[in-house]
Design a protein around this motif. Sequence first.
Motif, short mmCIF file in Angstrom:
data_model
loop_
_atom_site.label_atom_id
_atom_site.label_comp_id
_atom_site.label_asym_id
_atom_site.label_seq_id
_atom_site.Cartn_x
_atom_site.Cartn_y
_atom_site.Cartn_z
N GLN A 1 81.75 46.36 44.19
CA GLN A 1 81.49 45.86 45.45
C GLN A 1 82.04 47.22 46.16
OE1 GLN A 1 85.41 43.95 45.99
NE2 GLN A 1 85.34 43.44 48.03
N SER A 2 82.24 48.47 45.84
CA SER A 2 82.32 49.53 46.59
C SER A 2 81.42 50.48 46.12
CB SER A 2 83.93 50.21 46.59
OG SER A 2 83.39 50.94 44.66
N GLY A 3 80.48 50.37 45.63
CA GLY A 3 79.03 51.53 44.92
C GLY A 3 79.92 52.40 44.63
N GLU A 4 81.38 53.03 43.50
CA GLU A 4 81.98 53.67 43.68
C GLU A 4 81.75 54.47 42.16
OE1 GLU A 4 86.11 55.95 42.76
OE2 GLU A 4 85.76 54.37 44.14
N CYS A 5 81.06 55.33 41.61
CA CYS A 5 80.98 55.62 40.36
C CYS A 5 82.41 55.95 39.39
CB CYS A 5 80.62 56.48 39.53
SG CYS A 5 80.09 57.13 38.44
N LEU A 6 83.03 55.14 38.30
CA LEU A 6 84.63 55.43 38.13
C LEU A 6 84.03 55.70 37.03
CD1 LEU A 6 85.35 51.20 38.57
CD2 LEU A 6 85.94 53.15 40.32
N ILE B 1 66.83 56.39 35.23
CA ILE B 1 67.61 55.19 34.61
C ILE B 1 66.98 53.99 33.71
CG2 ILE B 1 69.21 53.64 35.49
CD1 ILE B 1 69.63 55.58 37.83
N THR B 2 67.63 53.59 32.21
CA THR B 2 66.86 53.17 31.82
C THR B 2 66.96 51.97 31.67
OG1 THR B 2 68.04 54.52 30.25
CG2 THR B 2 65.57 55.34 30.13
N CYS B 3 68.31 51.57 32.46
CA CYS B 3 69.02 50.12 32.27
C CYS B 3 70.03 49.84 32.74
CB CYS B 3 69.12 49.95 30.38
SG CYS B 3 70.00 47.93 30.43
N VAL B 4 70.79 48.41 32.89
CA VAL B 4 71.20 48.24 33.94
C VAL B 4 71.53 47.48 33.53
CG1 VAL B 4 69.80 47.22 35.54
CG2 VAL B 4 72.15 47.87 36.69
N ASP B 5 73.11 46.80 33.87
CA ASP B 5 73.61 45.35 33.18
C ASP B 5 75.42 45.12 34.10
OD1 ASP B 5 74.08 43.15 31.86
OD2 ASP B 5 75.40 44.31 30.24
N PHE B 6 75.55 43.84 34.67
CA PHE B 6 76.59 43.32 34.93
C PHE B 6 77.78 42.95 34.19
CE2 PHE B 6 74.10 42.65 39.35
CZ PHE B 6 74.89 43.72 40.31
N ASP B 7 78.77 43.42 34.21
CA ASP B 7 79.17 42.27 33.20
C ASP B 7 80.22 40.89 33.46
OD1 ASP B 7 80.90 42.63 35.66
OD2 ASP B 7 83.21 42.83 34.54
N ASP B 8 80.54 39.86 32.70
CA ASP B 8 80.13 38.66 33.42
C ASP B 8 80.76 38.16 34.64
OD1 ASP B 8 83.27 39.43 32.05
OD2 ASP B 8 82.51 38.25 30.31
N SER B 9 81.66 39.39 34.95
CA SER B 9 82.30 38.90 36.29
C SER B 9 81.26 39.24 37.27
CB SER B 9 84.05 39.41 36.23
OG SER B 9 84.11 40.85 36.38
N GLY B 10 80.84 40.04 36.98
CA GLY B 10 80.00 40.53 38.36
C GLY B 10 81.07 41.84 38.66
N LYS B 11 81.63 42.01 38.65
CA LYS B 11 82.59 43.26 38.97
C LYS B 11 82.28 44.48 38.93
CE LYS B 11 86.71 39.93 39.88
NZ LYS B 11 87.81 39.95 39.43
N MET B 12 81.84 45.08 37.58
CA MET B 12 81.24 46.51 37.05
C MET B 12 79.67 46.02 36.76
SD MET B 12 84.18 47.88 37.11
CE MET B 12 83.55 48.98 35.66
N LEU B 13 79.22 47.47 36.73
CA LEU B 13 78.21 47.46 36.56
C LEU B 13 77.72 49.02 35.82
CD1 LEU B 13 75.16 46.60 37.67
CD2 LEU B 13 75.19 48.91 39.21
N ALA B 14 77.21 48.44 34.62
CA ALA B 14 77.15 49.61 33.69
C ALA B 14 75.26 50.49 33.48
CB ALA B 14 77.07 50.12 32.39
#
Length: 477
Positions: free
Chosen positions: A182-187, A155-168
């Motif tokens: 929050q759930s740790g589920e891959c959407l 895994i080369t990079c990780v980033d939160f959206d501005d609300s912190g609800k989504m992780l990429a």
Amino acid sequence: MPVLTDKQRDQLNEAVKEYLIVHKFENAAAAFEGELEGRNARSFSSADTALEKKWTTNLRLQSKVLDLEKQIKQLQTDLSEVHNPDPTKKSKTRDALPVEPAKFSLAGHRAAVHAMAFHPQYSVLVTCGEDATTRVWDYETGEQERTLRGHTNQITCVDFDDSGKMLATCSQDMTVKLWDFQSGECLKTLQGHQHTVSCVSWFPGADALASCSRDNSVRLWDTTLGTCKRELRGHSDWVRVVIVSADGRYIASGGHDQSVRVWDGHTYKCIHHMPEFTNAVECLAFSNPEANDTVREHYKVADPFSKGGGGGGGGTTTTTEGGEGNTTDNHTAEKDDKPKRDINAMIAAAKARVAAKKEAQEGKKQEKVTNTPQFLVAGARDKSIKMWDLLTGASVFVLTGHDDWVRGITFHCSGKWILSVSDDRSIRMWDIAEGRCRRKIEDAHGHFVSCLAAHPTAKPIFATGSVDKSVKIWLCK
């Protein structure tokens, strides 16, 4: 065996005696006191110690409640400072810099750490690396909370959206994954790149994402539909890094073609191309509002968002660690004032109304561009750090001092410093006003320092990751 210490037992006995006296059990109190004076050491059964166990439990709970109350009070204070900062009060903490030793050295990754990101609201740091895992840490306790798995390669990079609800996250498996944090589920899993995906960065609002790849492209994704809505082409080699400004106005990318490109975040056209490095570009950062002010003040760059501001900037300053460098300023010839004519009161009033309207419009514009960066910095494998004016594409200064590849870079929340990390294992703090390295932490890690992250609020906390598999949390003083 006694549960209480002698001191605790005496305190309990005093409490029992006091209770009997207060509630008018004088005879019982006197008998109890007499028993205490004549008490001899004896063996204790489990029944004998039941009251003592309850007493110790109460003491522990009371202590824990007090600690929790203190933590809640501190968190409320911190939250208040973040959401309602006092503009008339300068916090010494806000200007503080990382100091040794690190607060925590977090161990958990089984291979090199590649990237990291702080949560915008919670005391959480997310890291990713060569072991194909994304790990979630509480940076205040140093504990690992959970591990996200799903990628099949590094895994080369990780980033939160501005609300912190989504992780990429993105990976050498050529995919981008979107997670419900929050759930740790891959959407969603976004597919389209033809080689390693090197970096991801959210647009404001969490409905769009930028990614870059070894396939020489930058892709823009609609995260609601999970589709690629546009592909940006211009780089001639591996694109190592892409970032989106906080207001979505700019996209910046850099890579192995030894150049940086700046794209308009609305039209997606390349507005600047800076082929000024002699090796691959590794990291990028947009200036924050405080840094905008610092650079304008010390490098004679105009403020384009203020009344009478314009595009134009100073010349290039080349500096070294501990050196000042030479500056060449660009001067604009002043226009001669035109002869003034007599004007009547009506024209004067009209001009006053126009001026008032213009000032009101500029006031609205200033409010809108509060988060708009004016400058971009980049670090590269040629060991240098360079800054440009985003409006003109002009170089502002060059910083040299690292002894190896520059791998991570960020602005300090005060706007007075640039922090960088390198394969020379150091963290360096560059004074923007003076254009030189004022402080450094040598041997911050036992191997190459591969990434750097700054907390997104006004609270200066930094984290670094390394090829030595560790993550370190740095407090500032």
